[in-house]
Design a protein around this motif. Structure first.
Motif, PDB file in Angstrom:
ATOM      1  N   SER A  77       0.850  -1.184   0.000  1.00  0.00           N
ATOM      2  CA  SER A  77       0.000   0.000   0.000  1.00  0.00           C
ATOM      3  C   SER A  77       0.887   1.237   0.000  1.00  0.00           C
ATOM      4  CB  SER A  77      -0.897   0.010   1.239  1.00  0.00           C
ATOM      5  OG  SER A  77      -0.107   0.172   2.399  1.00  0.00           O
ATOM      6  N   ILE A  78       0.291   2.386  -0.267  1.00  0.00           N
ATOM      7  CA  ILE A  78       1.065   3.619  -0.340  1.00  0.00           C
ATOM      8  C   ILE A  78       1.738   3.921   0.997  1.00  0.00           C
ATOM      9  CG2 ILE A  78      -0.777   5.238   0.273  1.00  0.00           C
ATOM     10  CD1 ILE A  78       1.743   5.708  -2.622  1.00  0.00           C
ATOM     11  N   GLU A  79       1.176   3.369   2.117  1.00  0.00           N
ATOM     12  CA  GLU A  79       1.791   3.607   3.429  1.00  0.00           C
ATOM     13  C   GLU A  79       3.071   2.783   3.620  1.00  0.00           C
ATOM     14  OE1 GLU A  79      -1.550   2.854   3.178  1.00  0.00           O
ATOM     15  OE2 GLU A  79      -2.217   4.930   3.416  1.00  0.00           O
ATOM     16  N   ARG A  80       3.236   1.740   2.797  1.00  0.00           N
ATOM     17  CA  ARG A  80       4.429   0.909   2.871  1.00  0.00           C
ATOM     18  C   ARG A  80       4.679   0.362   4.284  1.00  0.00           C
ATOM     19  NH1 ARG A  80       4.732   1.142  -1.976  1.00  0.00           N
ATOM     20  NH2 ARG A  80       6.548   0.913  -3.284  1.00  0.00           N
ATOM     21  N   TYR A 143      11.762   5.967  -0.246  1.00  0.00           N
ATOM     22  CA  TYR A 143      10.750   6.563   0.626  1.00  0.00           C
ATOM     23  C   TYR A 143      11.307   6.584   2.041  1.00  0.00           C
ATOM     24  CZ  TYR A 143       9.968   1.539   1.265  1.00  0.00           C
ATOM     25  OH  TYR A 143      10.158   0.200   1.489  1.00  0.00           O
ATOM     26  N   PRO A 173       5.985   4.960  -6.072  1.00  0.00           N
ATOM     27  CA  PRO A 173       5.351   6.076  -6.782  1.00  0.00           C
ATOM     28  C   PRO A 173       6.037   7.412  -6.499  1.00  0.00           C
ATOM     29  CG  PRO A 173       3.692   4.680  -5.744  1.00  0.00           C
ATOM     30  CD  PRO A 173       5.013   4.194  -5.252  1.00  0.00           C
ATOM     31  N   SER A 175       4.923  10.112  -5.690  1.00  0.00           N
ATOM     32  CA  SER A 175       4.366  10.801  -4.514  1.00  0.00           C
ATOM     33  C   SER A 175       5.151  10.463  -3.248  1.00  0.00           C
ATOM     34  CB  SER A 175       2.892  10.430  -4.324  1.00  0.00           C
ATOM     35  OG  SER A 175       2.748   9.036  -4.116  1.00  0.00           O
ATOM     36  N   LEU A 176       5.717   9.244  -3.186  1.00  0.00           N
ATOM     37  CA  LEU A 176       6.514   8.872  -2.012  1.00  0.00           C
ATOM     38  C   LEU A 176       7.839   9.631  -1.990  1.00  0.00           C
ATOM     39  CD1 LEU A 176       5.903   5.018  -1.706  1.00  0.00           C
ATOM     40  CD2 LEU A 176       5.025   6.832  -0.250  1.00  0.00           C
ATOM     41  N   GLN A 179       6.891  12.988  -0.677  1.00  0.00           N
ATOM     42  CA  GLN A 179       6.700  12.909   0.779  1.00  0.00           C
ATOM     43  C   GLN A 179       8.043  12.880   1.503  1.00  0.00           C
ATOM     44  OE1 GLN A 179       4.130   9.653   1.972  1.00  0.00           O
ATOM     45  NE2 GLN A 179       2.570  10.191   0.463  1.00  0.00           N
TER      46      GLN A 179
END
Length: 219
Positions: A77-80, A143, A173, A175-176, A179
């Protein structure tokens, strides 16, 4: 704790600087070995590149298959969701490699920590928490897995940091990467950020940028 096994490449004899460079998931220390000659570093800046091999562990997202990995990834997931305990333990293993470079005559402020993908997440933790001032940190296609828990050392509270990411990366991604930059800024860093039209990889333009950055940091 025994030292991690490493591949070592010296650009010229009697290195005055070192780069400890961590590979990504499923790769090994040989992964970035071919990049050294392509960097075309000058003869008057002899550098030792240290490419550690990660341990081999079961990786949840790959069905529990045992493979080279710096830590387990529990979901994509994007939260990794990752095994932060393993990540921090391997960051301490990188501290041991930094200590060895210092023992071999390279001062801490001539040592750069670099990492790609999973290796980048460990590089962030290792460099920011190291108790002596380093030359820089290079985070590639990665990330900030420990952004909420990392204990930034006073010595590296203003560490020169370069973040690089592919704008077409389907694995980590973009986005990471954004972030990561924002999290560093919130901690008081002023990271340089470079984006490239590439997937989860390294491109020629990036290699030229890495060479220039290394020379600037290590000169």
């Amino acid at each position: 704790m025994s030292l991690l096994s490493c591949v070592e490449v010296e650009t010229h004899s009697n290195p005055v600087a070192s780069v400890i460079w961590l590979h990504g998931l499923g790769a090994d220390g040989h992964d970035f070995e071919p990049i050294v000659p392509v960097l075309n570093l000058p003869a008057n800046l002899p550098v030792r590149f240290v490419f550690p091999h990660s341990p081999k562990i079961p990786v949840t997202i790959n069905g529990g298959m045992v493979m080279p990995a710096w830590y387990d990834i529990l979901d994509m997931s994007i939260e990794r969701k990752v095994d932060a305990t393993q990540l921090v333990a391997n960051a301490k293993s990188i501290h041991q490699l930094i200590d060895r470079e210092i023992e071999r005559g390279v001062p801490a402020d001539k040592i750069i920590i670099a990492g790609f993908s999973q290796g980048g997440a460990v590089a962030l933790e290792a460099a920011l928490s190291y108790p002596k001032a380093l030359a820089g940190l290079m985070a590639m296609s990665t990330y900030f897995a420990t952004k909420d828990s990392v204990e930034v050392s006073a010595a590296n509270a203003s560490l020169d940091t370069l973040v690089m990411h592919g704008s077409q990366d389907p694995v980590v991604p973009p986005s990471l990467g954004e972030q990561l930059v924002n999290a560093l800024k919130q901690k008081g860093f002023t990271p340089a950020f470079k984006s490239y039209p590439m997937p989860h990889a390294v491109c020629q333009e990036q290699i030229a940028d890495i060479s220039a950055w290394l020379q600037q940091r290590l000169a």
